[in-house]
Each structure stands twice: as C-alpha cells, then as structure tokens.
Design a protein around this motif. Structure first.
Motif, PDB file in Angstrom:
ATOM      1  N   SER A  67      32.833  93.874  14.876  1.00 23.89           N
ATOM      2  CA  SER A  67      32.347  92.623  15.436  1.00 23.89           C
ATOM      3  C   SER A  67      33.040  91.469  14.463  1.00 23.89           C
ATOM      4  N   VAL A  68      34.119  90.671  14.647  1.00 21.33           N
ATOM      5  CA  VAL A  68      34.535  89.758  13.951  1.00 21.33           C
ATOM      6  C   VAL A  68      34.294  88.301  14.258  1.00 21.33           C
ATOM      7  N   ARG A  69      33.888  87.486  13.010  1.00 25.24           N
ATOM      8  CA  ARG A  69      33.916  86.029  13.161  1.00 25.24           C
ATOM      9  C   ARG A  69      35.116  85.628  12.158  1.00 25.24           C
ATOM     10  N   CYS A  70      35.913  84.624  12.826  1.00 24.86           N
ATOM     11  CA  CYS A  70      36.979  84.151  12.005  1.00 24.86           C
ATOM     12  C   CYS A  70      36.730  82.494  11.864  1.00 24.86           C
ATOM     13  N   GLU A  71      37.263  82.238  10.459  1.00 25.44           N
ATOM     14  CA  GLU A  71      37.288  80.827  10.287  1.00 25.44           C
ATOM     15  C   GLU A  71      38.620  80.445   9.529  1.00 25.44           C
ATOM     16  N   ALA A  72      38.946  79.312   9.798  1.00 27.26           N
ATOM     17  CA  ALA A  72      40.501  78.689   9.252  1.00 27.26           C
ATOM     18  C   ALA A  72      40.197  78.241   7.767  1.00 27.26           C
ATOM     19  N   ARG A  73      39.029  77.671   7.326  1.00 25.17           N
ATOM     20  CA  ARG A  73      38.672  76.855   6.072  1.00 25.17           C
ATOM     21  C   ARG A  73      37.353  77.620   5.339  1.00 25.17           C
ATOM     22  N   GLY A  74      37.493  77.534   4.098  1.00 25.26           N
ATOM     23  CA  GLY A  74      36.497  78.120   3.339  1.00 25.26           C
ATOM     24  C   GLY A  74      35.325  77.372   3.426  1.00 25.26           C
ATOM     25  N   ALA A  75      35.183  76.204   3.249  1.00 24.99           N
ATOM     26  CA  ALA A  75      34.009  75.470   3.454  1.00 24.99           C
ATOM     27  C   ALA A  75      33.312  75.608   4.970  1.00 24.99           C
ATOM     28  N   THR A  76      33.952  75.680   6.061  1.00 22.53           N
ATOM     29  CA  THR A  76      33.210  76.151   7.165  1.00 22.53           C
ATOM     30  C   THR A  76      32.719  77.418   7.365  1.00 22.53           C
ATOM     31  N   ALA A  77      33.485  78.504   6.657  1.00 18.74           N
ATOM     32  CA  ALA A  77      33.131  79.734   6.482  1.00 18.74           C
ATOM     33  C   ALA A  77      31.681  79.720   5.763  1.00 18.74           C
ATOM     34  N   LEU A  78      31.468  78.930   4.472  1.00 23.58           N
ATOM     35  CA  LEU A  78      30.194  78.951   3.819  1.00 23.58           C
ATOM     36  C   LEU A  78      29.164  78.471   4.646  1.00 23.58           C
ATOM     37  N   ARG A  79      29.485  77.137   5.513  1.00 27.00           N
ATOM     38  CA  ARG A  79      28.590  76.805   6.383  1.00 27.00           C
ATOM     39  C   ARG A  79      27.820  77.952   7.356  1.00 27.00           C
ATOM     40  N   ASN A  80      28.632  78.648   7.938  1.00 26.10           N
ATOM     41  CA  ASN A  80      28.320  79.654   8.752  1.00 26.10           C
ATOM     42  C   ASN A  80      27.744  80.757   8.147  1.00 26.10           C
ATOM     43  N   LEU A  81      28.257  81.175   6.782  1.00 24.47           N
ATOM     44  CA  LEU A  81      27.228  82.210   6.054  1.00 24.47           C
ATOM     45  C   LEU A  81      25.972  81.653   5.771  1.00 24.47           C
ATOM     46  N   GLU A  82      25.689  80.549   5.600  1.00 21.55           N
ATOM     47  CA  GLU A  82      24.321  80.250   5.288  1.00 21.55           C
ATOM     48  C   GLU A  82      23.574  80.397   6.426  1.00 21.55           C
ATOM     49  N   SER A  83      23.948  80.226   7.545  1.00 20.36           N
ATOM     50  CA  SER A  83      22.957  80.416   8.813  1.00 20.36           C
ATOM     51  C   SER A  83      23.094  81.779   9.264  1.00 20.36           C
ATOM     52  N   GLU A  84      24.197  82.556   8.826  1.00 19.17           N
ATOM     53  CA  GLU A  84      24.209  83.860   9.471  1.00 19.17           C
ATOM     54  C   GLU A  84      24.411  84.977   8.378  1.00 19.17           C
ATOM     55  N   GLY A  85      24.347  84.563   7.265  1.00 19.77           N
ATOM     56  CA  GLY A  85      24.489  85.584   5.983  1.00 19.77           C
ATOM     57  C   GLY A  85      24.091  86.788   6.249  1.00 19.77           C
ATOM     58  N   ARG A  86      22.982  87.118   6.478  1.00 20.40           N
ATOM     59  CA  ARG A  86      22.363  88.604   6.779  1.00 20.40           C
ATOM     60  C   ARG A  86      23.134  89.380   7.729  1.00 20.40           C
TER      61      ARG A  86
END
Length: 65
Positions: free
Chosen positions: A23-42
C-alpha cells in the motif's frame, strides 16, 4: 511513502510497489510528506525519497521524518 518530485517516476515506483502488494502513499514535496508523516507516522513503515528535490532534500526529509 514515496516522495518524488518527478510525477512520471513517482507513478512508476508506486505501480511497481503496488504490483508487489504494498500500500503506497505518494507525495511530490518533502514538506507535504513531513506533514503527512506527523499524522500517519505509525502507519508508514518505509520512506523512499528522491535525493534532490526543489523544496527539501531527501536527506532532510528523512532526517525529520
């Protein structure tokens, strides 16, 4: 999570991983990825990132993620 600013390459990597059952989540920018990692990190077990991106390098994204 795949972080890649090149849309075509991002899709190739996503498709390859999904074809192998991931199952893959994709992001185009590092800043967006970090925001999503904060909410979905686990829920993110692997961060695959481009090394050179316009807003934030892959190293910086990985270090903060």
């Amino acid at each position: 999570m795949v972080v890649e600013d090149n849309g075509a390459l991002r899709e190739i990597v996503r498709e390859g991983l999904e074809d192998r059952g991931y199952s893959v989540r994709c992001e185009a920018r590092g800043a967006t990825a970090l925001r999503n990692l904060e909410s979905e990190g686990r829920n993110v077990r692997l961060l695959l990132t481009d090394f050179v991106m316009p807003d934030m390098s892959g190293v910086r994204t990985g270090a903060k993620g």
